[in-house]
Design an enzyme around this catalytic site. Structure first.
Site, short mmCIF file in Angstrom:
data_model
loop_
_atom_site.label_atom_id
_atom_site.label_comp_id
_atom_site.label_asym_id
_atom_site.label_seq_id
_atom_site.Cartn_x
_atom_site.Cartn_y
_atom_site.Cartn_z
N LYS A 1 -1.22 -3.71 -4.14
CA LYS A 1 -2.17 -2.75 -3.59
C LYS A 1 -1.71 -1.33 -3.84
O LYS A 1 -2.60 -0.50 -4.25
CB LYS A 1 -2.15 -2.85 -1.92
CG LYS A 1 -2.64 -4.17 -1.36
CD LYS A 1 -2.21 -4.62 -0.11
CE LYS A 1 -2.78 -5.96 0.42
NZ LYS A 1 -2.31 -6.36 1.66
N GLN B 1 1.25 -4.67 6.56
CA GLN B 1 1.28 -6.03 5.84
C GLN B 1 1.66 -7.12 6.98
O GLN B 1 2.71 -6.99 7.46
CB GLN B 1 2.10 -5.82 4.65
CG GLN B 1 2.33 -7.22 3.98
CD GLN B 1 0.84 -7.40 3.09
OE1 GLN B 1 0.06 -6.49 2.54
NE2 GLN B 1 0.64 -8.66 3.03
N ASP C 1 -8.20 -2.60 6.73
CA ASP C 1 -8.48 -4.07 6.75
C ASP C 1 -9.58 -4.92 7.37
O ASP C 1 -9.65 -6.01 7.29
CB ASP C 1 -7.30 -4.60 7.52
CG ASP C 1 -5.92 -5.14 6.31
OD1 ASP C 1 -6.41 -5.30 5.17
OD2 ASP C 1 -4.86 -5.27 6.57
#
Ligand code: NAD
Length: 303
Positions: free
Chosen positions: A54, A98, A121
Site C-alpha cells: 500500500k 491494518q 477501506d
C-alpha cells in the site's frame, strides 16, 4: 472453449495512470495531494507485506504517505488517540488500520473510531449503510468489491438483468458485492443470489450464474461442472496451499490457489480471473481511488 483471462494486474495499471493524472491536476490547481496513513500494529509478516504494498503504491502515485507503526502491546486507548489525531489532520484523507489487530484490542471499536469521511477501506457502519442505499450516497465502497465491479465494468459484459451468484457472505466481500450488483446503476442492475455455508445445493445456484463471484476461502471449491458455459467467473479466494522457491528471487514464496478449480473452469467459462493476478491487485488500487476521492470530497469537487 478457453475463457478470456481478466487480469487485475493489467486493469490496475490503467486505473493507476488515471489516478496519477488526476493527482497532478489537483496538485497544480489546489496545491494539495491525497494523504494516506497506514497504521500497523505489531509485526505480523502478512500484514507487513500488505502495508508495504500500500505504501509503495501511494508513493508511486505522489500521495502523502504516513507509515505509523505501533508495537504489539499498544493499549486500545492509545490507538484510539492516534486515530483521533489523524481524524483531525486535514492533510490526511484516508486512515487505514491494518487488520487483524492483537486480541486485546477491540477491532470493532477501532473501526468505529475512524471518521467515516476518512474511512477509505469502507468498513465503518456508516459507509456500509451508504452502500446499501446506493447511488450518490456511496462514498467509499469497500476496496475488494469495488475492484470486482470495476473488472466487470471494464470487461464490457451486460450486467443488467444478469444472474449474479455470490458465494460467501462476509461483510467486506460477499455481502458488499451483492449489494453493489443489485443497485439500479450501470455495471449492476443484476438479479443477485448470495450462497453461503447454509446453502442447501451450492452447485444448483452456481450453475444459474451469468456472473459467478466466489469469495469462500476454500481452495478449489467451485467445480467446472458448476459453471454455466460462457459465464464470467470471478475468483476472489486467496488460499495458501504450500510453499516453493521462486525461480526469480531464489526465496521461499507461498503457493496460492483460488476458490475455483481454475484449469478445468477456464475451459467452460467465458471470462475468468486468475489467482494470483486477478482480484488481488485491484484491492489496493481501489484503496488509492478511495483516498483520492476523499480529497475530492474535501475540495468539493467529487462527483
Ligand atoms: P470469510 O471467511 O469472512 O467469509 C467466507 C464466506 O464464505 C462465509 O460467509 C461462508 O459462509 C462462505 N463459505 C465458506 N465455505 C463455504 C462453502 N463450503 N460453501 C458455501 N459458502 C462457504 O472470508 P472473506 O474475508 O470474505 O474472504 C474470502 C476469500 O477471499 C478468502 O480466500 C480471502 O483470502 C479472499 N480475499 C481476497 C481479497 C483480495 O484482495 N483478492 C480480499 C479479501 C478476501
Amino acid at each position: 472453449m478457453s475463457a478470456k483471462l481478466i487480469r487485475g494486474t493489467e486493469i490496475r495499471e490503467l486505473i493507476l495512470e488515471e489516478i496519477v493524472i488526476e493527482v497532478e491536476k489537483i496538485k497544480k490547481k489546489y496545491g494539495i495531494v491525497p494523504g494516506l496513513v497506514t497504521i500497523l500494529v505489531g509485526k505480523n509478516p502478512a500484514s507487513i507485506s500488505y502495508v508495504n504494498m500500500k505504501i509503495k503504491t501511494a508513493n508511486q502515485l505522489g500521495f502523502k504517505e504516513i507509515q505509523d507503526n505501533q508495537p504489539q502491546d499498544i493499549s486500545e486507548k492509545k490507538l484510539l488517540a492516534i486515530i483521533e489525531k489523524y481524524n483531525r489532520d486535514d492533510s490526511i484523507h484516508g486512515i487505514l488500520v491494518q487488520l487483524p489487530l492483537p486480541k486485546h484490542i477491540n477491532e470493532k471499536k477501532i473501526i468505529h473510531a475512524i471518521n467515516p469521511d476518512k474511512d477509505v477501506d469502507g468498513f465503518h457502519p456508516v459507509n456500509m449503510g451508504r452502500l446499501m442505499i446506493g447511488g450518490s450516497e456511496v462514498k467509499f465502497p469497500p476496496c475488494t468489491p469495488a475492484g470486482i465491479q470495476e473488472m466487470i465494468r471494464r470487461s464490457g459484459i451486460e450486467t443488467k438483468g444478469a444472474e449474479v451468484v455470490v458465494v460467501g457472505r462476509s461483510n467486506i466481500v460477499g455481502k458488499a458485492i451483492a449489494m453493489m450488483m443489485l443497485q439500479k446503476e450501470p455495471g449492476a442492475d443484476s438479479t443477485v443470489t448470495v450462497a453461503h455455508t447454509g446453502t442447501k445445493d451450492l452447485a444448483l445456484h452456481c450453475r444459474r450464474a451469468d456472473i459467478l463471484i466466489v469469495a469462500a476461502g476454500v481452495p478449489g471449491l467451485v467445480k467446472p461442472e458448476w459453471i454455466k458455459p460462457g459465464a464470467f467467473v470471478i475468483d476472489v479466494g486467496i488460499n495458501k496451499v504450500g510453499e516453493k522457491i521462486s525461480e526469480k528471487t531464489g526465496k521461499k514464496v507461498s503457493i496460492l490457489k483460488g476458490d475455483v478449480d481454475f484449469d478445468a473452469a477456464e475451459k467452460v467459462a467465458g471470462y475468468i480471473t486468475p489467482v494470483p493476478g486477478g482480484v488481488g491487485p485491484m484491492t489496493i488500487t481501489m484503496l488509492m481511488k478511495n483516498t483520492l476521492k476523499s480529497l475530492k470530497y474535501q475540495l468539493g469537487i467529487a462527483k
